[in-house]
Design a protein around this motif. Structure first.
Motif, PDB file in Angstrom:
ATOM      1  N   ASN A 189       0.800  -1.401   0.157  1.00 43.44           N
ATOM      2  CA  ASN A 189      -0.090   0.051  -0.008  1.00 43.44           C
ATOM      3  C   ASN A 189       1.012   1.320   0.084  1.00 43.44           C
ATOM      4  N   GLY A 190       2.002   1.091  -0.858  1.00 37.85           N
ATOM      5  CA  GLY A 190       2.962   2.189  -0.990  1.00 37.85           C
ATOM      6  C   GLY A 190       3.804   2.454  -0.005  1.00 37.85           C
ATOM      7  N   LYS A 191       3.785   1.678   1.216  1.00 39.51           N
ATOM      8  CA  LYS A 191       4.744   1.890   2.428  1.00 39.51           C
ATOM      9  C   LYS A 191       5.792   0.616   2.344  1.00 39.51           C
ATOM     10  N   LEU A 192       6.992   0.983   3.035  1.00 36.51           N
ATOM     11  CA  LEU A 192       7.861   0.068   3.008  1.00 36.51           C
ATOM     12  C   LEU A 192       8.012  -0.593   4.294  1.00 36.51           C
ATOM     13  N   TYR A 193       8.062  -1.745   4.364  1.00 38.38           N
ATOM     14  CA  TYR A 193       8.247  -2.629   5.614  1.00 38.38           C
ATOM     15  C   TYR A 193       9.387  -3.542   5.835  1.00 38.38           C
ATOM     16  N   GLN A 194       9.890  -3.879   6.927  1.00 31.80           N
ATOM     17  CA  GLN A 194      10.911  -4.669   7.031  1.00 31.80           C
ATOM     18  C   GLN A 194      10.515  -5.929   7.888  1.00 31.80           C
ATOM     19  N   SER A 195      10.649  -7.141   7.604  1.00 29.43           N
ATOM     20  CA  SER A 195      10.444  -8.180   8.473  1.00 29.43           C
ATOM     21  C   SER A 195      11.638  -9.267   8.510  1.00 29.43           C
ATOM     22  N   CYS A 196      11.884  -9.665   9.647  1.00 23.65           N
ATOM     23  CA  CYS A 196      12.644 -10.827  10.002  1.00 23.65           C
ATOM     24  C   CYS A 196      12.504 -11.704  11.362  1.00 23.65           C
ATOM     25  N   ASP A 197      13.215 -12.788  11.235  1.00 18.07           N
ATOM     26  CA  ASP A 197      12.955 -13.684  12.390  1.00 18.07           C
ATOM     27  C   ASP A 197      14.144 -13.495  13.259  1.00 18.07           C
ATOM     28  N   ILE A 198      13.921 -13.629  14.588  1.00 19.65           N
ATOM     29  CA  ILE A 198      15.079 -13.639  15.629  1.00 19.65           C
ATOM     30  C   ILE A 198      15.295 -14.855  16.362  1.00 19.65           C
ATOM     31  N   ARG A 199      16.208 -15.308  16.382  1.00 19.86           N
ATOM     32  CA  ARG A 199      16.608 -16.888  16.950  1.00 19.86           C
ATOM     33  C   ARG A 199      17.820 -16.556  18.141  1.00 19.86           C
ATOM     34  N   ARG A 200      17.517 -17.270  18.965  1.00 18.45           N
ATOM     35  CA  ARG A 200      18.616 -17.409  19.968  1.00 18.45           C
ATOM     36  C   ARG A 200      19.230 -18.857  19.882  1.00 18.45           C
ATOM     37  N   GLN A 201      20.654 -18.873  19.879  1.00 17.68           N
ATOM     38  CA  GLN A 201      21.158 -20.441  20.059  1.00 17.68           C
ATOM     39  C   GLN A 201      22.209 -20.176  21.287  1.00 17.68           C
ATOM     40  N   GLY A 202      22.256 -21.356  21.786  1.00 18.14           N
ATOM     41  CA  GLY A 202      22.817 -21.601  23.014  1.00 18.14           C
ATOM     42  C   GLY A 202      24.017 -22.503  22.888  1.00 18.14           C
ATOM     43  N   TYR A 203      25.156 -22.192  23.543  1.00 14.87           N
ATOM     44  CA  TYR A 203      26.628 -22.918  23.111  1.00 14.87           C
ATOM     45  C   TYR A 203      26.929 -23.387  24.532  1.00 14.87           C
ATOM     46  N   ASP A 204      27.566 -24.650  24.427  1.00 14.78           N
ATOM     47  CA  ASP A 204      28.543 -24.957  25.894  1.00 14.78           C
ATOM     48  C   ASP A 204      29.630 -24.100  25.833  1.00 14.78           C
ATOM     49  N   PRO A 205      29.976 -23.154  26.871  1.00 12.81           N
ATOM     50  CA  PRO A 205      31.045 -22.418  26.863  1.00 12.81           C
ATOM     51  C   PRO A 205      32.469 -23.094  26.949  1.00 12.81           C
ATOM     52  N   ARG A 206      32.283 -24.475  27.106  1.00 11.83           N
ATOM     53  CA  ARG A 206      33.570 -25.358  27.322  1.00 11.83           C
ATOM     54  C   ARG A 206      33.860 -25.875  25.992  1.00 11.83           C
ATOM     55  N   THR A 207      32.745 -26.271  25.476  1.00  7.26           N
ATOM     56  CA  THR A 207      33.194 -27.269  24.158  1.00  7.26           C
ATOM     57  C   THR A 207      32.844 -26.430  22.994  1.00  7.26           C
ATOM     58  N   GLY A 208      32.072 -25.385  23.059  1.00  8.22           N
ATOM     59  CA  GLY A 208      31.400 -24.615  21.872  1.00  8.22           C
ATOM     60  C   GLY A 208      30.192 -25.197  20.986  1.00  8.22           C
ATOM     61  N   GLU A 209      29.873 -26.487  21.756  1.00  5.16           N
ATOM     62  CA  GLU A 209      28.685 -27.033  20.991  1.00  5.16           C
ATOM     63  C   GLU A 209      27.468 -26.459  21.292  1.00  5.16           C
ATOM     64  N   MET A 210      26.712 -26.477  19.884  1.00  3.68           N
ATOM     65  CA  MET A 210      25.372 -25.722  20.205  1.00  3.68           C
ATOM     66  C   MET A 210      24.631 -26.778  21.036  1.00  3.68           C
ATOM     67  N   VAL A 211      23.784 -26.145  22.156  1.00  6.66           N
ATOM     68  CA  VAL A 211      22.852 -26.843  22.668  1.00  6.66           C
ATOM     69  C   VAL A 211      21.474 -26.690  22.670  1.00  6.66           C
ATOM     70  N   SER A 212      20.922 -25.494  22.222  1.00  4.02           N
ATOM     71  CA  SER A 212      19.783 -25.067  21.836  1.00  4.02           C
ATOM     72  C   SER A 212      19.731 -23.991  20.794  1.00  4.02           C
ATOM     73  N   ASP A 213      18.571 -23.953  19.919  1.00  2.00           N
ATOM     74  CA  ASP A 213      18.268 -23.278  18.864  1.00  2.00           C
ATOM     75  C   ASP A 213      16.892 -22.901  18.946  1.00  2.00           C
ATOM     76  N   THR A 214      16.509 -21.728  19.416  1.00  2.00           N
ATOM     77  CA  THR A 214      15.188 -21.310  19.546  1.00  2.00           C
ATOM     78  C   THR A 214      14.581 -20.284  18.802  1.00  2.00           C
ATOM     79  N   LEU A 215      13.670 -20.075  17.909  1.00  2.00           N
ATOM     80  CA  LEU A 215      12.898 -19.055  17.246  1.00  2.00           C
ATOM     81  C   LEU A 215      12.311 -18.343  18.510  1.00  2.00           C
ATOM     82  N   LEU A 216      12.890 -17.091  18.725  1.00  2.00           N
ATOM     83  CA  LEU A 216      12.279 -16.031  19.862  1.00  2.00           C
ATOM     84  C   LEU A 216      10.938 -15.355  19.123  1.00  2.00           C
TER      85      LEU A 216
END
Length: 332
Positions: A272-299
């Motif tokens: 309708n003549g207007k500009l919009y921005q859309s995006c998804d925000i995810r939070r990824q959790g990592y084990d600080p000792r191994t660097g392995e990803m332990v969680s991945d959540t769409l917020l």
């Protein structure tokens, strides 16, 4: 289809759809279609009357705001939450820290408002610095910042009101809420209330922070709240240097997960003549000792209107014509 899209967009922008649906629900509970239609018509008419009263009696706006703010804090007093108010010496473990540039030279307005914003931020930050969020407590931006200007008044900063950027006392506090939300995203604290800016009025300074991670506040209407559902105690620490407002979240114990925030599916559309921005925000959790990803959540999914010119070459999907092109100018 285009006509129906315009009708739906009109209802969303005017908020009338909520009143119509509410009226229909009230009528349906009476088990008669005529009552449903009558209730919907009354609800919509009341909304129209409210809009006309605003135009007829603009001098009542301060009274309306006063009552809204009082009701805003009364609801919090009665909602059963324990709000964080206590401070303490810095806790031993830093969970995450970040900074935000104080002066934005891309605002397109007198830089005096940017300097006033810095003074406002210092008043507000002083009420939040050192706050401890203990297990079971809820952090509320306005519970803390509400008295920031009691001893020294706010200055005029820029604020978006009714689609226009205007100077208001206390303008610019969203920069603090933006930083706080970015800090909270890197913790296991539960986001209770967060509101995106409806319009991004001017480009932000260059940053590695993903689009869609802002948090606007408006006393009486919009708050930023997080709740501590963990056994750990967290603390907010804020400080200023020559160029930045800096913040950190600290804890009373070592954090078991390191969080990263990722923006995905960033899309610009023209509707309708207007500009919009859309995006998804995810939070990824990592084990600080191994660097392995332990969680991945769409917020959440974030959407806002863009009120400034995009850099050349950024693709924009034109939903009005179902075409995709490189956009050079956004309608404000």
């Amino acid at each position: 289809q285009p006509v129906m899209n315009k009708i739906i967009e009109f209802l969303k922008q005017s908020n009338r759809y909520k009143h119509l649906i509410g009226g229909l629900l009230v009528g349906i509970l009476a088990f008669t279609p005529w009552t449903a239609l009558y209730a919907a018509a009354v609800a919509a008419s009341c909304l129209e009357l409210k809009d006309k009263l605003k135009a007829w009696f603009p001098f009542l706006a301060p009274l309306r705001r006063f009552l809204q703010v009082k009701w805003f804090y009364l609801r919090m007093r009665l909602d059963g939450n324990r709000y964080a108010r206590g401070t303490a010496a810095p806790l031993p473990e830093e969970v995450f820290s970040a900074g935000t540039l104080l002066l934005n030279e891309n605002s397109g307005h007198d830089m005096a408002y940017q300097r006033n914003k810095v003074d406002n931020l210092k008043l507000a930050a002083a009420t939040v610095d050192g706050i401890v969020i203990r297990p079971g407590e809820t952090f509320s931006f306005w519970q803390l910042v509400r008295h920031a200007d009691d001893k020294e008044p706010y200055k005029e900063g820029l604020c978006l009101i009714n689609g226009e950027i205007v100077p208001v006392e206390g303008g610019g506090l969203c920069q603090l809420s933006n930083l706080l939300f970015w800090l909270f995203l890197h913790t296991p604290l539960t986001i209770v209330e967060r509101h995106a800016h409806a319009v991004e009025s001017f480009p932000l300074p260059p940053s590695d922070i993903p689009d869609g991670t802002d948090a606007t506040v408006n006393e009486g209407w919009l708050d930023l709240k997080v709740r501590n559902d963990t056994p750990a105690t967290y603390q907010i620490v804020l400080w200023f240097d020559d160029d930045n407002l800096n913040g950190a979240v600290r804890a009373d114990r070592e954090e078991g997960t390191r969080y990263e925030i990722v923006g995905e599916h960033l899309v610009y559309t023209r509707e309708n003549g207007k500009l919009y921005q859309s995006c998804d925000i995810r939070r990824q959790g990592y084990d600080p000792r191994t660097g392995e990803m332990v969680s991945d959540t769409l917020l959440y999914h974030n959407r806002c209107r863009i009120g400034y010119d995009l850099p050349p070459g950024i693709p924009v999907e034109d939903l009005d014509t179902d075409n995709t092109a490189s956009d050079r100018k956004a309608d404000i």
